[in-house]
Motif scaffolding. Structure first.
Motif, short mmCIF file in Angstrom:
data_model
loop_
_atom_site.label_atom_id
_atom_site.label_comp_id
_atom_site.label_asym_id
_atom_site.label_seq_id
_atom_site.Cartn_x
_atom_site.Cartn_y
_atom_site.Cartn_z
N CYS A 284 1.13 1.18 11.72
CA CYS A 284 2.72 1.44 11.45
C CYS A 284 3.08 2.95 11.73
CB CYS A 284 3.12 1.33 9.94
SG CYS A 284 2.63 -0.28 9.58
N LYS A 285 4.28 3.26 12.36
CA LYS A 285 4.89 4.23 12.75
C LYS A 285 6.48 4.28 12.72
CE LYS A 285 2.26 4.39 16.17
NZ LYS A 285 1.55 3.15 15.91
N LYS B 261 5.39 -5.39 1.84
CA LYS B 261 6.12 -5.92 3.11
C LYS B 261 7.19 -5.08 3.74
CE LYS B 261 4.66 -10.21 3.22
NZ LYS B 261 3.11 -10.27 3.33
N GLY B 262 7.62 -3.66 2.95
CA GLY B 262 8.47 -2.84 3.39
C GLY B 262 8.13 -1.83 4.22
N ASN B 263 7.01 -1.38 3.94
CA ASN B 263 6.42 -0.26 4.71
C ASN B 263 5.01 -0.35 4.47
OD1 ASN B 263 5.94 2.22 6.26
ND2 ASN B 263 7.16 3.41 4.87
N CYS B 264 4.18 -0.19 5.73
CA CYS B 264 2.94 -0.79 5.83
C CYS B 264 1.97 -0.04 4.63
CB CYS B 264 1.98 -0.13 6.98
SG CYS B 264 2.85 -1.02 8.57
N SER B 265 1.32 -0.83 4.20
CA SER B 265 0.09 -0.75 3.30
C SER B 265 0.20 0.05 2.02
CB SER B 265 -1.09 0.22 4.20
OG SER B 265 -0.38 1.11 5.04
N LEU C 251 3.58 -2.91 22.26
CA LEU C 251 4.68 -2.39 21.31
C LEU C 251 4.32 -2.42 19.86
CD1 LEU C 251 7.51 -4.65 23.02
CD2 LEU C 251 7.15 -2.19 23.60
N ASP C 252 4.96 -1.20 19.20
CA ASP C 252 4.68 -0.74 17.94
C ASP C 252 5.65 -1.36 17.10
OD1 ASP C 252 2.83 1.16 18.52
OD2 ASP C 252 4.61 2.28 19.40
N PHE C 253 5.30 -1.08 15.63
CA PHE C 253 6.18 -1.54 14.61
C PHE C 253 6.17 -0.61 13.46
CE2 PHE C 253 1.59 -3.46 14.76
CZ PHE C 253 1.19 -3.09 13.58
N SER C 254 6.91 -0.63 12.72
CA SER C 254 7.39 0.46 11.61
C SER C 254 6.55 0.07 10.26
CB SER C 254 8.69 0.66 11.39
OG SER C 254 9.47 -0.51 10.86
N SER C 255 6.50 -1.02 10.14
CA SER C 255 6.13 -1.62 8.83
C SER C 255 5.27 -2.90 8.87
CB SER C 255 7.37 -1.67 7.82
OG SER C 255 8.16 -2.71 8.25
#
Length: 521
Positions: free
Chosen positions: A101-102, A40-44, A256-260
């Motif tokens: 994620c980026k 849940k904190g940083n993708c995958s 739009l993008d997401f980080s995680s």
């Protein structure tokens, strides 16, 4: 609808356009993101995927005539024949979404808009022959690459931009992923200049509105694209308004993008909760077949009875268990439309992607899906906010050019600024599923005057608009001016559709014909 080069990211891909990075890049992205992080904190941090990930990459390779390049963009896969040599797993599908994620510095803005072409002399919709001439001329004059389906030109691409055709000839620009709203608006202006330069010579104009205001559905031309023929036959089986959606609506959306995974969840929830406000602010489709239709956004209303298996407010996004895996489960249960094989669309309408993954898809027994098939399937799901390797905000009517810049400004201010995003999450935290659905149901008719709790939706929109403006100010790119068009709507409480209705009953003498000039690009 373009490929984002550094970010390994596809923006709004329709059927025709772009080839993306391969599985090596996809899995490398997943591997890089997972180090030292929780799901849940940083993708995958996807242990079942990452175990023996190199083996999975090798085994999941697809067979191509030209080397071993892997296509994971939307269909069709150009001239290559695609063969999956090993079945995809659910973990692969989750990893595909997670690979979007980026880090924040790589977040971009991708804007798409559709418009109605018409003959300026008769107001009749453009025929395909005219559209083909227009596309060929734009290609030759402005150096766009042609996109063909058989002998028919069905789109153009140039760099990370593409032009495509919706089922009734609606003309769509899918923009490149860009850094700022200034670049986004410049891209829109450049596109409209090119289109108008050719179209005006042909006696063609383009209308910025959410629903075809004058012509009946049987008067709209059908574009020669295989996937649309399949959809046209299937739609009446699952809803009463699906064909109107296909042939008589236009939208503007931002990707739009997401980080995680956690960031995706927060943005997804905000997008769904506030989508009715966006629908109200951009409501611009009050006419059907020459008369008021009783709605401010007929386009939005049409989605309520298009195909409820693949549209709506998807309330499970607000469940504590929600994440990439849960969205994959949802998408797997959405009935299929088609698969693309040997340059042809194969009708699989109503069939199960789960059966496809087991090699049991009736039209092509023994074949397994590729990631390209998965990406195609994701493009046939139509909730108010859609997840691919980015999030699509899908609730706004098409409109004139200033509103094409305002829509991304609204969402960028809310979702790309941490303070505004958290403030909106706090604002909407106690909204119930029933309240969110009520807004979705009522806004197409009553807009900002929809009652909500002890006031009107307009009062909530005032707070939200301030948060959007504050978010843009903190970005530091002097982008707040792009909100002016919708800030006026919030200030007055009068939607674009209500302004059109005032003109219809007043200056226009109960004729919709003047709208073709009023909202001409």
């Amino acid at each position: 609808m373009a490929l984002m080069s550094q970010a390994s990211h596809l923006y709004g891909i329709r059927a025709e356009s772009i080839q993306s990075k391969g599985l090596n890049s996809l899995f490398q992205s997943v591997t890089n993101n997972v180090e030292g992080s929780k799901l849940k904190g940083n993708c995958s941090s996807l242990p079942s995927l990452l175990r023996d990930s190199s083996k999975r990459v090798q085994n999941l390779r697809l067979g191509y005539k030209r080397g071993d390049r892997v296509i994971v963009a939307a269909s069709p896969p150009t001239e290559d024949d695609v063969v999956a040599t090993e079945p995809l797993t659910k973990e692969d599908l989750v990893a595909y979404l997670a690979s979007g994620c980026k880090s924040k510095e790589k977040w971009r803005i991708g804007t798409e808009h559709e418009k109605f072409g018409f003959e300026t002399g008769t107001l009749h919709p453009m025929k395909y022959e005219q559209i083909a001439e227009l596309l060929n001329s734009i290609s030759e004059r402005f150096d766009w690459e042609k996109v063909m389906e058989g002998d028919n030109i069905i789109g153009l691409k140039q760099g990370m931009q593409s032009i495509s055709l919706e089922p009734g000839g609606q003309f769509e620009l899918s923009g490149a992923p860009l850094d700022t709203l200034h670049q986004t608006c410049a891209e829109v202006n450049s596109h409209l200049y090119q289109v108008k330069a050719v179209a005006e010579e042909m006696g063609i104009g383009f209308l910025g509105i959410g629903f075809q205001p004058k012509w009946k559905r049987n008067e709209i031309p059908i574009m020669p694209k295989g996937r649309y023929e399949i959809m046209k036959n299937y739609m009446p089986k699952v809803g009463s308004l699906g064909l109107d959606m296909m042939f008589r609506t236009c939208t503007v959306q931002v990707n739009l993008d997401f980080s995680s995974e956690a960031d995706m969840i927060r943005k997804f929830r905000v997008g769904l909760a506030l989508q009715p406000i966006a629908t109200a602010l951009f409501a611009n489709s009050p006419f059907t077949e020459g008369k008021p239709n009783g709605y401010l956004s007929m386009r939005s209303q049409i989605w309520t009875d298009t195909d409820n298996n693949r549209s709506g407010m998807i309330p499970f996004v607000f469940d504590d268990s929600f994440g990439f895996e849960q969205y994959v489960d949802y998408a797997l249960d959405v009935p299929m439309y088609f698969v693309y094989r040997k340059k042809k669309y194969i009708d699989c309408a109503g069939m199960s992607f789960r059966d496809f993954m087991a090699g049991k898809l009736a039209p092509i027994p023994g074949e397994y899906p590729t990631l390209n098939d998965w990406e195609n399937h994701l493009t046939t799901i139509f909730p108010e906010v859609r997840l691919k390797r980015y999030l699509e905000m899908r609730g706004a009517d098409g409109g004139p050019w200033r509103r094409l810049c305002a829509l991304p400004a609204f969402w960028v201010g809310l979702l790309y600024d941490e303070v505004s995003l958290q403030n909106v999450l706090d604002l909407t935290a106690d909204w119930t599923m029933e309240e969110r659905q009520m807004l979705r149901n009522k806004v197409p008719k009553s807009g900002l005057n929809t009652p909500f709790r002890d006031g009107l939706l307009r009062h909530v929109a005032e707070d939200v608009m301030k948060l959007a403006k504050d978010g843009l100010e903190r970005r530091g790119f002097k982008e707040t001016g792009f909100l002016n068009e919708v800030a006026e709507v919030v200030r007055t409480g009068v939607t674009p559709a209500e302004k059109l209705l005032d003109l219809y009953y007043g200056k226009w003498g109960k004729s919709v014909d003047p709208v073709f000039q009023e909202l001409l690009y």
